[in-house]
Motif scaffolding. Structure first.
Motif, short mmCIF file in Angstrom:
data_model
loop_
_atom_site.label_atom_id
_atom_site.label_comp_id
_atom_site.label_asym_id
_atom_site.label_seq_id
_atom_site.Cartn_x
_atom_site.Cartn_y
_atom_site.Cartn_z
N SER A 168 1.70 -1.16 -4.68
CA SER A 168 1.26 -0.30 -3.59
C SER A 168 0.11 0.58 -4.10
N SER A 178 0.85 -1.19 0.00
CA SER A 178 0.00 0.00 0.00
C SER A 178 0.88 1.23 0.00
N LYS A 220 2.28 -2.79 6.11
CA LYS A 220 2.50 -2.66 4.67
C LYS A 220 3.93 -2.23 4.37
#
Length: 307
Positions: free
Chosen positions: A240, A190, A209
């Motif tokens: 991401s 992300s 993340k």
């Protein structure tokens, strides 16, 4: 600390493992050949016919959209999720898969159950005598001020978002090494692994993340080279995404009034993403089209992190 660790290693009688040297184990043979007449087949680099893939978090949302991308180009795709049965959208996706030459299958499997996960992935690989790639998309989020997180909260989020990815990748790699499949893995990280989310307090999700992005780099270093016995050649990358209209995000909007408008104004396109807008990126990373790409993080955020 270093000397103590070294002493402990020696006392157990083990030699510390080191990653293979890429220059001694070059990843050759996975790039499209010049002998292949690409012009005779439209988008041949993206063709996944006959290849087998696993997608975690594939019951709905982003995971399901990414699974569809692989199916639509001929892949045999197994969606793993902890839900007893997939979302209604999954059934429609399975029907469309038949028209595309691929196949879509569902397996109830929680990534937190590492023993069961390993057995499920092994069974899929053994059935086809191959495993060509993985998309690790399972993840959870919790909105909570940092001082109110409990140890159990943190453990649960990290267990799914980070450890679940690690265990999925490890189980898949064992089968890819076993059948000497030179494939690709894609972790769904992300943009939140690089920036804090405006208007949303989710420090553990964001940290998980960031850990996934770093994990991809390390596994790429370890698995990308092809050993003398033909094992390896596994590329590992991340996607991401920015803010996407997934069930998880729609729940965030219910919990935080005005959040949607804040996020829409925070990127250069003035809107949030649909799950379908990441299909091309997943297909790129899982196919020969990205044959020289590993250890990278592909940011697709509508320009959110660019200003």
């Amino acid at each position: 600390m270093a000397s103590k660790q070294s002493a402990n290693t020696e006392s157990r009688g083990h030699t510390a493992p080191v990653p293979p040297e890429p220059h001694e184990n070059p990843t050759v043979g996975i790039a499209p050949s010049r002998e292949e007449n690409i012009g005779q087949k439209r988008l041949a680099d993206f063709d996944l016919e006959g290849r087998v893939f696993i997608v975690t978090g594939g019951a709905r949302g982003l995971g399901l959209s990414l699974a569809e991308a692989l199916v639509e180009t001929g892949g045999k795709v197994y969606c793993l999720d902890r839900e007893e049965r997939p979302d209604e959208d999954w059934n429609e996706a399975a029907r469309r898969a038949e028209r595309c030459g691929g196949s879509l299958h569902y397996c109830q499997q929680d990534v937190q159950d590492t023993e069961g996960l390993d057995k499920t992935i092994e069974a899929i690989a053994d059935k086809h005598q191959q495993l060509d790639g993985v998309i690790a998309a399972a993840g959870v989020q919790q909105i909570c001020p940092a001082m109110k997180y409990t140890h159990e909260d943190i453990t649960r989020i990290m267990d799914i978002n980070y450890t679940g990815v690690m265990m999925t990748a490890s189980a898949a790699a064992r089968q890819m090494f076993k059948y000497k499949c030179h494939g690709s893995m894609c972790f769904i990280a992300s943009m939140s692994g690089q920036v804090a989310n405006k208007g949303l307090i989710s420090p553990v999700y964001n940290s998980s993340k960031a850990a996934v992005i770093q994990l991809a780099r390390n596994l790429a270093m370890e698995w990308s080279p092809i050993r003398k016995d033909g094992t390896g050649g596994i590329r590992v990358n991340c996607i991401s995404p920015g803010h996407i209209l997934t069930p998880m995000v729609l729940k965030n909007f219910e919990e935080v009034p005005g959040l949607r408008e804040k996020w829409e104004a925070a990127n250069m396109m003035g809107r949030l993403a649909e799950t379908t807008e990441f299909k091309g990126a997943a297909l790129f990373l899982l196919s020969n089209a990205s044959s020289f790409m590993t250890g990278s993080n592909l940011i697709i955020d509508g320009g959110h992190t660019s200003w």
